[in-house]
Structures are given as structure tokens and as C-alpha cells.
Scaffold this active site. Structure first.
Site, mmCIF file in Angstrom:
data_model
loop_
_atom_site.group_PDB
_atom_site.id
_atom_site.type_symbol
_atom_site.label_atom_id
_atom_site.label_comp_id
_atom_site.label_asym_id
_atom_site.label_seq_id
_atom_site.Cartn_x
_atom_site.Cartn_y
_atom_site.Cartn_z
ATOM 1 C CG MET A 144 28.350 42.370 -47.303
ATOM 2 S SD MET A 144 26.845 42.917 -46.494
ATOM 3 C CE MET A 144 27.359 44.544 -45.999
ATOM 4 N N PRO A 145 31.754 40.429 -48.667
ATOM 5 C CG PRO A 145 33.401 40.692 -50.295
ATOM 6 C CD PRO A 145 31.943 40.491 -50.107
ATOM 7 C CG HIS A 146 31.775 41.666 -43.478
ATOM 8 N ND1 HIS A 146 31.204 40.563 -44.075
ATOM 9 C CD2 HIS A 146 31.842 41.399 -42.166
ATOM 10 C CE1 HIS A 146 30.926 39.667 -43.139
ATOM 11 N NE2 HIS A 146 31.297 40.140 -41.972
ATOM 12 N N GLY A 147 34.997 43.586 -43.268
ATOM 13 C CA GLY A 147 35.994 43.535 -42.215
ATOM 14 C C GLY A 147 36.068 44.844 -41.474
ATOM 15 C CB SER B 143 30.790 46.700 -45.740
ATOM 16 O OG SER B 143 30.733 45.490 -45.021
#
Length: 145
Positions: free
Chosen positions: A65-68, A103
Site C-alpha cells: 500500500m504505497p501512500h503519501g 492512496s
């Protein structure tokens, strides 16, 4: 918050062409920026890469779940990708990831989470998620049995 409200159909990749973590991030950012033209592609990619430098967003069990957080997006943005062969994403269990949830949220967002844990499973049977998550459609990574 209903996650389906944050996901445009154009942000669903039934089969990623990527072969490594950097390519996955770039491919997810590419579809997000195509769907949201006001976003700065290099800036969004830099946010995700910086988050990965802090620690892998590979969760385990084939999921990442790469997110920033961005200063410019008006709300939550979600992209989903699948890799039938699996991609090394430095997950703690060392299992190659096959499902990728990307996300992006506003930096000033009041909510720091996506809502209740029941929100994710409730989406798995709906399109476009049902196409991606069907157990029959997910192949094992190359070299794994």
C-alpha cells in the site's frame, strides 16, 4: 468514507507491466495523474518514493500500500494495481506483492485513516475490485509454487 468514491475506473490496473518497486510506483502515478491532470507527476512520484525510503509499504501476504500526502489534492485518491507474477516490494514476509493499493491524501486531511476495517472487504465483490481480487485470476509469482 466509502473507498469506491475515491477510485476512478481509470485508476484500476488489472495487470501491471512493472517488474520492480520503482516501476510499480511510476505506473500507479501515471494512471493517477492521467485521471487527475492537475496533479504534478514528478511531485506525486517523489512523495511516494520518499515514503518508501522511510520503510517499505509492502504489508505482507502479497499486498502493498504505497501512500503519501500531497499539498494539492482536494480529497482522497486511490489507485489499484495487480501483478499476476508478483513483484518484490520488500514486504516483511518476503512474499512478492501482487495487489497494490496506492492512496494519496491531502496533508491537512482531518482523517488519518481510510475508515473502518470493514470498508475494504465490503468492496471486494464489487466491480472493478471483483475483477482484480478473484482468487482464480491471481497466479503465483514465477518460481513459487
Amino acid at each position: 468514507m466509502n473507498l469506491a468514491d475515491c477510485l476512478k475506473e481509470d485508476c484500476v490496473l488489472p495487470e501491471l507491466s512493472s517488474c520492480n518497486k520503482g516501476e510499480v510506483l511510476a505506473e500507479l502515478v501515471s494512471v493517477v495523474c492521467a485521471a487527475y491532470p492537475a496533479l504534478d507527476r514528478p511531485g506525486v512520484l517523489a512523495v511516494l518514493q520518499e515514503r518508501e525510503r522511510l520503510g517499505s509499504t509492502g504489508l505482507g501476504d502479497g499486498v502493498a500500500m504505497p501512500h503519501g500526502k500531497l499539498g494539492c489534492c482536494g480529497g482522497a485518491i486511490l489507485a489499484v494495481g495487480r501483478s499476476s507474477r508478483g513483484i518484490d516490494f520488500d514486504a516483511p514476509d518476503l512474499i512478492p506483492c501482487r495487489i497494490f493499493f496506492c492512496s494519496l491524501r491531502r496533508k491537512a486531511s482531518a482523517a488519518d485513516t481510510w475508515g473502518t476495517s470493514g470498508t475494504w472487504p465490503g468492496l471486494s465483490g464489487q466491480r472493478p475490485f471483483g475483477i482484480i481480487f478473484s482468487p482464480r485470476r491471481i497466479a503465483r509469482p514465477c518460481g513459487n509454487s
